[in-house]
Write a protein that holds these residues in place. Structure first.
Motif, PDB file in Angstrom:
ATOM      1  N   GLY A  73      55.067 -30.470 -21.859  1.00 37.55           N
ATOM      2  CA  GLY A  73      53.682 -30.208 -21.498  1.00 37.55           C
ATOM      3  C   GLY A  73      53.498 -28.909 -20.744  1.00 37.55           C
ATOM      4  O   GLY A  73      52.429 -28.289 -20.805  1.00 37.55           O
TER       5      GLY A  73
ATOM      6  N   PHE B 208      48.415 -29.700 -30.619  1.00 31.52           N
ATOM      7  CA  PHE B 208      47.925 -28.587 -29.809  1.00 31.52           C
ATOM      8  C   PHE B 208      48.420 -27.245 -30.341  1.00 31.52           C
ATOM      9  O   PHE B 208      47.654 -26.279 -30.418  1.00 31.52           O
ATOM     10  CB  PHE B 208      48.353 -28.767 -28.350  1.00 31.52           C
ATOM     11  CG  PHE B 208      47.702 -29.949 -27.672  1.00 31.52           C
ATOM     12  CD1 PHE B 208      46.346 -30.180 -27.817  1.00 31.52           C
ATOM     13  CD2 PHE B 208      48.440 -30.826 -26.897  1.00 31.52           C
ATOM     14  CE1 PHE B 208      45.731 -31.257 -27.204  1.00 31.52           C
ATOM     15  CE2 PHE B 208      47.841 -31.901 -26.275  1.00 31.52           C
ATOM     16  CZ  PHE B 208      46.479 -32.129 -26.426  1.00 31.52           C
TER      17      PHE B 208
ATOM     18  N   TRP C  64      46.483 -25.837 -22.677  1.00 29.60           N
ATOM     19  CA  TRP C  64      47.600 -26.027 -21.737  1.00 29.60           C
ATOM     20  C   TRP C  64      47.299 -27.173 -20.776  1.00 29.60           C
ATOM     21  O   TRP C  64      48.186 -27.979 -20.469  1.00 29.60           O
ATOM     22  CB  TRP C  64      47.844 -24.731 -20.959  1.00 29.60           C
ATOM     23  CG  TRP C  64      49.122 -24.720 -20.181  1.00 29.60           C
ATOM     24  CD1 TRP C  64      50.390 -24.831 -20.688  1.00 29.60           C
ATOM     25  CD2 TRP C  64      49.264 -24.571 -18.767  1.00 29.60           C
ATOM     26  NE1 TRP C  64      51.315 -24.755 -19.675  1.00 29.60           N
ATOM     27  CE2 TRP C  64      50.654 -24.595 -18.484  1.00 29.60           C
ATOM     28  CE3 TRP C  64      48.369 -24.395 -17.721  1.00 29.60           C
ATOM     29  CZ2 TRP C  64      51.158 -24.470 -17.195  1.00 29.60           C
ATOM     30  CZ3 TRP C  64      48.878 -24.274 -16.431  1.00 29.60           C
ATOM     31  CH2 TRP C  64      50.251 -24.314 -16.170  1.00 29.60           C
TER      32      TRP C  64
ATOM     33  N   THR D 140      51.433 -21.696 -23.832  1.00 37.75           N
ATOM     34  CA  THR D 140      50.787 -21.599 -25.146  1.00 37.75           C
ATOM     35  C   THR D 140      51.189 -20.322 -25.874  1.00 37.75           C
ATOM     36  O   THR D 140      50.875 -20.159 -27.055  1.00 37.75           O
ATOM     37  CB  THR D 140      49.255 -21.639 -24.993  1.00 37.75           C
ATOM     38  OG1 THR D 140      48.843 -20.622 -24.075  1.00 37.75           O
ATOM     39  CG2 THR D 140      48.787 -22.997 -24.513  1.00 37.75           C
TER      40      THR D 140
ATOM     41  N   GLN E  29      47.852 -30.335 -22.568  1.00 37.57           N
ATOM     42  CA  GLN E  29      49.299 -30.569 -22.727  1.00 37.57           C
ATOM     43  C   GLN E  29      49.905 -31.214 -21.479  1.00 37.57           C
ATOM     44  O   GLN E  29      50.691 -32.159 -21.569  1.00 37.57           O
ATOM     45  CB  GLN E  29      50.020 -29.235 -22.972  1.00 37.57           C
ATOM     46  CG  GLN E  29      49.937 -28.680 -24.356  1.00 37.57           C
ATOM     47  CD  GLN E  29      50.730 -27.399 -24.501  1.00 37.57           C
ATOM     48  OE1 GLN E  29      50.660 -26.756 -25.519  1.00 37.57           O
ATOM     49  NE2 GLN E  29      51.480 -26.993 -23.490  1.00 37.57           N
TER      50      GLN E  29
END
Length: 454
Positions: free
Chosen positions: A150, A74, A94, A154, A97
């Motif tokens: 997670g 990612f 996101w 970003t 994630q």
């Protein structure tokens, strides 16, 4: 935090300046965090028994398995994709994630439950360090780490994309200091196996929290953009497969030795490989957080300069790798004897042998070149080659010559990538034999420096 454009991340104007600034921050951050980790290791190895480090080593094998086997790249997608500053694209990444983190947490707890079931109903099924009754507890605690990862903003990836690493490094150093202090305090009061995995959970959670409140950029929200998800998958599908192979190779020594050694013996091995891994970490950080974003920008905007940019990235990485290999090879026993007590003296032999693998690790720059240019399928081929060698050479070496044979097998597997990398470079017009062999002249300089301190 209001939405922000790329201009909200201040950076020097030229790529060379930004790359130099990012490298400086990463180097400074590495020096500080490794100093903190070394101090932590000196204190904690006196407060905690070697088998506790062995337990943590096996816990990292499990968490690395679930994380690497589901690595969709990612962050690399944000760095590589032209929409890397588009809020819709970022929110999609996101959301992906977070979903991945929750799934990994569940998977790790299922693995812990399977271990408990095995201990209860099939005693003797698991051997070596895998049979330690505390291992399921370590895995359960570490299952919180993927959730924290997670939830990372970003804007971490955006900072890497823009080569604006100052705040990222400051956050890591500050958190490392706080977590180290916490672990030492807890170990003084409760010298138990759960202290080390708890420290990792606190570290990951703190980094995630700070990424939302200290890094400039758009605030993440749950969202979905089909085109963004499709682009991320198209870019990441080979990264997913190569990450699986990377995990199997990177953790293969622990996977294999975990079934051959006791927790205490594995703890000594973990101490021996610690400095090698620390050196590999700073090299990887420079290549992935400076080299790859820089190469990706050149590939997007000035592809004719890609060959020159590749060689400029290689030179400092080669220097660090080759010098570090010589230094650690010569000074291994002295370093272990100075830092650790007598229980860890055998770790010097581990450090000496595995330090030579740094010579092959310099080709991690080629990995980042392939990611920057979207040729991620080549990483899969490299992973297959190294894993075949590792999982055949280590058991054979251990059966013939014990621990020394296993170490030789690990070193052989690390070196297997070199001919493949020569071919990859040659096919792209990047191979320069004078450069490849000329940089090896740095090894005697590193060996001499190591000999002086030993």
């Amino acid at each position: 935090m209001p939405d922000a454009s790329p201009a909200d991340t201040p950076a020097p104007s030229s790529l060379r300046q930004r790359a130099g600034s990012a490298a400086l921050w990463i180097g400074l951050g590495f020096a500080l965090t490794q100093a903190v980790r070394l101090g932590s290791s000196i204190v904690l190895t006196r407060l905690l028994a070697p088998e506790m480090y062995g337990l943590m080593t096996m816990g990292t094998v499990v968490i690395s398995a679930v994380v690497m086997m589901s690595d969709f790249g990612f962050s690399q997608s944000v760095i590589h994709n032209p929409r890397g500053d588009d809020p819709e694209f970022l929110n999609t990444i996101w959301s992906l994630q977070i979903g991945r983190g929750l799934a990994l947490c569940l998977l790790m707890n299922l693995a812990a439950l399977a271990m408990v079931t095995s201990h209860t109903w099939w005693p003797g099924l698991l051997r070596g360090s895998y049979a330690d009754p505390h291992l399921p507890g370590v895995v359960a605690i570490l299952s919180l780490v993927p959730i924290a990862m997670g939830l990372e903003s970003t804007n971490l990836a955006r900072a890497q994309r823009a080569l604006a690493m100052g705040r990222v490094v400051r956050n890591e150093v500050m958190v490392q200091l706080c977590v180290t202090t916490l672990m030492i305090v807890l170990s003084l009061r409760w010298p138990q196996y759960w202290v080390l995995p708890l420290g990792w959970v606190v570290f990951s959670s703190s980094i995630a929290l700070l990424s939302h409140f200290t890094l400039p950029g758009p605030r993440n929200r749950l969202g979905w953009d089909r085109a963004a998800a499709s682009a991320a998958w198209h870019f990441s599908k080979w990264i997913l497969l190569s990450s699986l192979l990377t995990y199997l190779f990177r953790e293969g020594d622990r996977i294999l030795l975990g079934g051959m050694l006791t927790s205490a013996e594995l703890g000594i091995y973990a101490v021996g490989v610690l400095l090698v891994n620390a050196t590999r970490e700073v090299i990887y950080r420079l290549a992935a957080f400076v080299g790859m974003p820089a190469l990706a920008e050149v590939a997007r905007e000035q592809p004719e300069r890609l060959r020159q940019a590749y060689k400029q990235c290689r030179l400092p990485i080669d220097a660090v790798c080759v010098f570090g290999a010589g230094f650690l090879f010569a000074a291994s026993d002295r370093i272990i004897g100075l830092v650790y007590d007598g229980r860890y003296s055998a770790a010097g032999h581990v450090l000496a042998v595995l330090s030579l693998g740094l010579i092959a690790f310099r080709y991690t720059v080629m990995d980042q070149y392939l990611i920057a240019t979207g040729e991620t399928n080549q990483l899969f081929k490299r992973g297959v080659l190294q894993n075949v060698m590792l999982y055949s050479a280590v058991p054979l070496g251990f059966s013939l010559w014990g621990m020394t044979g296993a170490l030789a097998g690990i070193l052989l597997a690390q070196s297997a990538v070199v001919p493949f990398m020569f071919k990859i470079q040659n096919d792209r017009g990047l191979l320069d034999w004078r450069f490849e062999f000329g940089t090896l002249a740095i090894f005697p300089l590193g060996w001499g420096a190591g000999w002086l301190v030993s």
